[in-house]
Enzyme design. Structure first.
Site, short mmCIF file in Angstrom:
data_model
loop_
_atom_site.label_atom_id
_atom_site.label_comp_id
_atom_site.label_asym_id
_atom_site.label_seq_id
_atom_site.Cartn_x
_atom_site.Cartn_y
_atom_site.Cartn_z
N ASN A 23 0.84 -1.21 0.00
CA ASN A 23 0.00 0.00 0.00
C ASN A 23 0.87 1.25 0.00
O ASN A 23 0.53 2.25 -0.65
CB ASN A 23 -0.95 0.01 1.20
CG ASN A 23 -2.21 -0.79 0.91
OD1 ASN A 23 -3.05 -0.36 0.12
ND2 ASN A 23 -2.31 -1.96 1.51
N ARG A 71 5.13 1.85 23.72
CA ARG A 71 4.30 2.82 23.01
C ARG A 71 4.73 4.26 23.28
O ARG A 71 4.81 5.08 22.37
CB ARG A 71 2.85 2.61 23.46
CG ARG A 71 1.80 3.25 22.57
CD ARG A 71 0.39 2.86 22.97
NE ARG A 71 0.28 1.45 23.30
CZ ARG A 71 0.16 0.47 22.40
NH1 ARG A 71 0.12 0.76 21.13
NH2 ARG A 71 0.07 -0.77 22.79
N ARG A 97 0.30 -1.49 14.99
CA ARG A 97 0.27 -1.14 16.41
C ARG A 97 -0.92 -0.23 16.68
O ARG A 97 -1.30 0.55 15.79
CB ARG A 97 1.53 -0.38 16.81
CG ARG A 97 2.81 -1.06 16.45
CD ARG A 97 3.23 -2.02 17.52
NE ARG A 97 4.53 -2.58 17.24
CZ ARG A 97 5.12 -3.47 18.03
NH1 ARG A 97 4.52 -3.91 19.13
NH2 ARG A 97 6.30 -3.94 17.72
N HIS A 115 -8.04 -0.71 6.22
CA HIS A 115 -8.27 -2.01 6.86
C HIS A 115 -8.95 -2.94 5.85
O HIS A 115 -9.90 -2.52 5.18
CB HIS A 115 -9.14 -1.84 8.11
CG HIS A 115 -9.41 -3.13 8.80
ND1 HIS A 115 -8.46 -3.74 9.61
CD2 HIS A 115 -10.47 -3.96 8.76
CE1 HIS A 115 -8.95 -4.89 10.06
NE2 HIS A 115 -10.17 -5.04 9.55
N ASP A 147 -9.65 6.89 15.14
CA ASP A 147 -9.99 7.42 16.46
C ASP A 147 -9.36 6.49 17.49
O ASP A 147 -8.42 5.76 17.17
CB ASP A 147 -11.51 7.61 16.63
CG ASP A 147 -12.25 6.28 16.61
OD1 ASP A 147 -11.60 5.22 16.59
OD2 ASP A 147 -13.50 6.30 16.62
N GLU A 180 -7.20 -2.28 -2.71
CA GLU A 180 -6.67 -1.29 -1.76
C GLU A 180 -5.72 -0.31 -2.44
O GLU A 180 -5.70 0.88 -2.12
CB GLU A 180 -5.95 -1.99 -0.61
CG GLU A 180 -6.89 -2.73 0.33
CD GLU A 180 -6.21 -3.19 1.62
OE1 GLU A 180 -5.06 -3.66 1.55
OE2 GLU A 180 -6.84 -3.06 2.68
C1 GAR Z 1 -3.27 -4.32 4.12
O1 GAR Z 1 -4.17 -5.25 3.59
C2 GAR Z 1 -3.95 -3.42 5.12
O2 GAR Z 1 -5.31 -3.19 4.83
C3 GAR Z 1 -3.81 -4.22 6.39
O3 GAR Z 1 -2.52 -4.76 6.32
C4 GAR Z 1 -2.18 -4.99 4.96
C5 GAR Z 1 -0.82 -4.38 4.72
O4 GAR Z 1 -0.31 -4.79 3.47
N1 GAR Z 1 -4.00 -3.42 7.56
C6 GAR Z 1 -4.59 -3.85 8.67
O5 GAR Z 1 -4.96 -4.99 8.83
C7 GAR Z 1 -4.75 -2.80 9.76
N2 GAR Z 1 -5.70 -3.21 10.74
P1 GAR Z 1 0.92 -4.01 2.81
O6 GAR Z 1 2.03 -3.95 3.87
O7 GAR Z 1 1.32 -4.84 1.64
O8 GAR Z 1 0.45 -2.64 2.44
#
Ligand code: GAR
Length: 269
Positions: A23, A71, A97, A115, A147, A180
């Site tokens: 992404n 954190r 995180r 997500h 949030d 995505e």
């Molecule tokens: C993506 O599918 C994103 O939506 C998800 O992690 C993946 C990262 O892929 N995010 C979550 O699950 C957040 N809760 P990438 O590192 O190849 O972009």
């Protein structure tokens, strides 16, 4: 004010990623230097081994690892760096995180996450496996303002893909990722243009008598109404009582058609 955007100049964006960063790659591609909407100027990771950092360096974008030592320490360093680089918008892209209120509050409205599910369904981990186990026929992805919850916060944009017979978590993941990579840049453009923002006092004033109806909408319906309200205000019609009335009483068949069109547009490749 409804939204801090548009800024009247290209925005400076930071991406936070923990892993492989596909992404991130799509965002770097979409928001490279010279893009009038804005540019990714900083990539941050809690994981020094993240392939995302290499992707950023390869494109000459500053890549910083802040190894996770709790954190508090991570967030303090990250907040300092975001301020020092004059960042306007932060994009979580596979950042695994949970951020504390001390981080989220000052950035609320300028902090997005993607997500891989149709939120509010399937927050958390192992989404594709859970979607398959539940026998869903459709899944997708959601870009939302962050949030204080996990994968909660007002929705900016959703896209849908079918679940096909014989799908495994891996095949489903590939289909959702393909979606995505198009969805996230679109959502960012909506935010940067001032067309998407978390509903707050400004919107309440704009909607007037339509506000209670808006509050009663589902999280998935709200973005459509929000964009309609912004368009009306941009056209100088936001204060017009007749239009406000119509917005609060959109006939069911018109609303359903508009939502269907929006769904198709948002899921298109
Ligand atoms: C993506 O599918 C994103 O939506 C998800 O992690 C993946 C990262 O892929 N995010 C979550 O699950 C957040 N809760 P990438 O590192 O190849 O972009």
């Amino acid at each position: 004010m409804l939204s801090p955007f548009p800024l009247g100049r290209p925005a400076r964006m930071a991406v936070m990623a923990s892993g492989r960063g596909t992404n991130l790659e799509a965002l770097l591609e979409a928001f490279s230097p010279q893009n009038p909407w804005g540019e990714v100027v900083l990539v941050l990771s809690d994981n020094p081994e993240a392939y995302a950092l290499k992707r950023a360096s390869r494109r000459g974008v500053e890549a910083v690892a802040i190894p996770w030592r709790g954190r508090k320490a991570f967030e303090r360093e990250a907040l300092d760096l975001l301020r020092a680089r004059g960042v306007d918008l932060v994009l979580l892209a596979g950042f695994m995180r949970l951020l504390s209120p001390g981080f989220v509050e000052p950035w609320y409205g300028r902090l997005l996450n993607i997500h891989p599910s149709l939120l509010p369904d399937y927050p958390g981990l192992h989404v594709h496996r859970r979607v398959l186990e539940a026998g869903e026929r459709e899944t997708g992805s959601t870009v939302h303002f962050v949030d204080q919850g996990m994968d909660t916060g007002p929705i900016v944009l959703q896209g849908r893909v079918p679940v096909l017979p014989g799908d495994t978590p891996e095949t489903l993941e590939r289909r959702v990722l393909f979606l995505e990579h198009r969805l996230y840049p679109r959502a960012v453009r909506l935010v940067l243009s001032g067309m998407a923002f978390p509903p707050g006092e400004g919107l309440k004033a704009l909607l007037g008598e339509a506000w209670p109806r808006f509050q009663g909408l589902s999280p998935r319906e709200k973005p459509l109404y929000l964009r309609a309200a912004v368009l009306l205000s941009v056209w100088g019609l936001g204060g017009h009582p007749a239009l406000r009335q119509e917005l609060s009483e959109l006939p069911e068949e018109v609303r359903l058609k508009a939502e269907e069109v929006l769904r198709r547009v948002e899921s298109s490749p």
